[in-house]
Every structure is written in structure tokens, then in C-alpha cells.
Write an enzyme that holds these catalytic residues in place. Structure first.
Site, PDB file in Angstrom:
ATOM      1  N   LYS A 176       0.839  -1.197   0.000  1.00  0.00           N
ATOM      2  CA  LYS A 176       0.000   0.000   0.000  1.00  0.00           C
ATOM      3  C   LYS A 176       0.883   1.259   0.000  1.00  0.00           C
ATOM      4  O   LYS A 176       0.640   2.189  -0.769  1.00  0.00           O
ATOM      5  CB  LYS A 176      -0.879  -0.020   1.251  1.00  0.00           C
ATOM      6  CG  LYS A 176      -1.926   1.051   1.265  1.00  0.00           C
ATOM      7  CD  LYS A 176      -2.527   1.235   2.626  1.00  0.00           C
ATOM      8  CE  LYS A 176      -3.566   0.222   2.971  1.00  0.00           C
ATOM      9  NZ  LYS A 176      -4.416   0.657   4.098  1.00  0.00           N
ATOM     10  N   ASP A 195      -7.527   3.674   4.509  1.00  0.00           N
ATOM     11  CA  ASP A 195      -8.202   2.431   4.852  1.00  0.00           C
ATOM     12  C   ASP A 195      -9.062   1.968   3.685  1.00  0.00           C
ATOM     13  O   ASP A 195      -9.623   2.808   2.974  1.00  0.00           O
ATOM     14  CB  ASP A 195      -9.092   2.653   6.084  1.00  0.00           C
ATOM     15  CG  ASP A 195      -8.816   1.588   7.101  1.00  0.00           C
ATOM     16  OD1 ASP A 195      -7.787   1.694   7.788  1.00  0.00           O
ATOM     17  OD2 ASP A 195      -9.612   0.627   7.173  1.00  0.00           O
ATOM     18  N   GLY A 218      -2.980  -8.810  -1.442  1.00  0.00           N
ATOM     19  CA  GLY A 218      -4.335  -8.660  -0.923  1.00  0.00           C
ATOM     20  C   GLY A 218      -5.371  -9.308  -1.837  1.00  0.00           C
ATOM     21  O   GLY A 218      -5.243 -10.465  -2.240  1.00  0.00           O
ATOM     22  N   LYS A 254      -2.434  -0.243 -12.796  1.00  0.00           N
ATOM     23  CA  LYS A 254      -3.465  -0.388 -11.755  1.00  0.00           C
ATOM     24  C   LYS A 254      -4.007   0.978 -11.319  1.00  0.00           C
ATOM     25  O   LYS A 254      -5.196   1.146 -11.069  1.00  0.00           O
ATOM     26  CB  LYS A 254      -2.882  -1.148 -10.560  1.00  0.00           C
ATOM     27  CG  LYS A 254      -3.885  -1.323  -9.417  1.00  0.00           C
ATOM     28  CD  LYS A 254      -3.311  -2.074  -8.229  1.00  0.00           C
ATOM     29  CE  LYS A 254      -4.246  -2.015  -7.030  1.00  0.00           C
ATOM     30  NZ  LYS A 254      -3.654  -2.559  -5.807  1.00  0.00           N
TER      31      LYS A 254
END
Ligand code: IMP
Length: 188
Positions: A13, A66, A141, A164
Site C-alpha cells: 500500500k 483504509d 491482498g 493499476k
């Protein structure tokens, strides 16, 4: 050019956030700290609380991010529990849950939260798509099983092609954040 703390323990991330924000001239200082995650139905509330918890450790302006994968036919599951679900049943478990279900539509949501001790703001991004039929072993993930609308490739396959970001929930939320942050920094 500005720099800003980004608090996360997720290396993948952080690399994505760094790559996206650097294109807007914002450079992140990575704070690899574990943050308390409150129990909430909303990723926005979770992110806002995390940004406050991060500020307590860093004492400088900070952002956190998040995410959640929301599967329509499962009433939004795993949603805010995406991290726990990935650790327990994993992507294979999600595929199993959907094995008899035709409608595989889902959305990936991101919430970026900023806190500097006074100003608390959140910014959201969403990409709709589908859960793949099988697990295509690329990416981290849920990347191997999420196919965003507008392509037939998974996030994992798009990442390999370095595209992406064109689709990502994270890129969308960070873009909204940067639009606000540029104006905020100029006026403060
Ligand atoms: P968190 O907000 O980082 O805890 O993300 C919730 C869950 O979604 C974690 O298990 C992450 O690994 C996963 N996740 C978040 N963003 C992405 C992504 O861009 N691709 C794949 N999985 C992701």
C-alpha cells in the site's frame, strides 16, 4: 513540492501511495507504525480515528488510508472486515462463498484521512468491478480476484502492466485528497 507523513505497516500500500502522490508533487515520509483500529461499520470512521492515533505518535501532519472490498451479493461483506477476512478465509474462501452465485459484482473503496492536530478531513474513492472466477496469482491482498470495470484484467494483472493506478480506488481517493491539500497548504 511538499512532504507529508503516511502511516501504514503495509509495504504494498505504501509503495502505491508513494507512486501516486509523487506524481502530484507530494512526497511521503513513511511511518511504519501499528495503529489501533476501532470497531466500526464505516471505513471512513476507522480511517479518521487512525489518523488521530497516528498524529499522537508522530506529532506532525499525517495521512492514513483504509480500504474495503464490498461484494454486492454478500450484502457488502467483507467490507470493513476485509483485512480480517483475508487473513482467515483468504481469497480462496471468498471464491468459495461465491461459487454458486451468478452476480459477482463488488466495489473496492478507499478512504484517506488527514489530521494535523486541528484539521480532520477524509476523502473517498471507489471502483466498481467483479470478483474473478478463479484466483489469478498476481498481486497482493485481493488483487488476484478483483477485476475493475473497464477491463478484463485483475488488479494484480494491471499492476504488472503498471496501470493499476488508472482504475484504483486508492488513486481516486488520493486525487481528491491532493486537490484539497494543495489549496489547504497554499492558504495556511
Ligand atoms: P486495509 O484498510 O489496509 O486494512 O485494507 C483492507 C484489506 O484490503 C487488506 O486485507 C488489504 O490487503 C486489502 N486491500 C486494500 N487495498 C487493496 C488493493 O489495492 N488491492 C488488494 N487488496 C487490497
Amino acid at each position: 513540492m511538499t512532504s507529508l507523513h503516511f502511516a501504514s505497516t503495509n509495504r504494498n500500500k505504501s509503495m502505491e501511495v508513494n507512486s501516486i502522490l509523487s506524481q502530484y508533487g507530494v512526497f511521503i515520509k513513511l511511518s511504519n507504525i501499528n495503529l489501533t483500529e476501532i470497531q466500526s461499520d464505516s471505513i471512513k470512521d476507522i480511517a479518521l480515528e487512525k489518523s488521530k492515533s497516528a498524529f499522537q505518535s508522530i506529532a506532525e501532519p499525517v495521512i492514513v488510508e483504509d480500504d474495503g472490498l464490498f461484494i454486492d451479493e454478500l450484502n457488502g461483506f467483507p467490507g470493513q472486515y476485509s483485512s480480517y477476512v483475508l487473513k482467515t478465509i483468504g481469497t480462496e474462501g471468498i471464491l468459495e462463498l461465491l461459487s454458486k452465485i451468478k452476480n459477482r459484482s463488488a466495489s473496492f473503496k478507499s478512504c484517506v484521512a488527514y489530521y494535523d492536530g486541528k484539521t480532520s478531513k477524509s476523502f473517498e474513492g471507489e471502483i466498481k468491478g467483479n470478483i474473478s472466477k478463479g484466483c489469478i496469482l498476481n498481486g497482493w491482498g485481493y488483487d488476484p480476484i478483483f477485476i475493475p470495470n473497464g477491463t478484463s484484467l485483475t488488479f494484480g494483472q494491471l499492476q504488472i502492466q503498471n496501470v493499476k493506478e488508472k482504475f484504483s480506488h486508492r488513486a481516486k481517493a488520493l486525487k481528491v485528497f491532493v486537490n484539497w491539500y494543495d489549496r489547504f497548504v497554499k492558504h495556511s
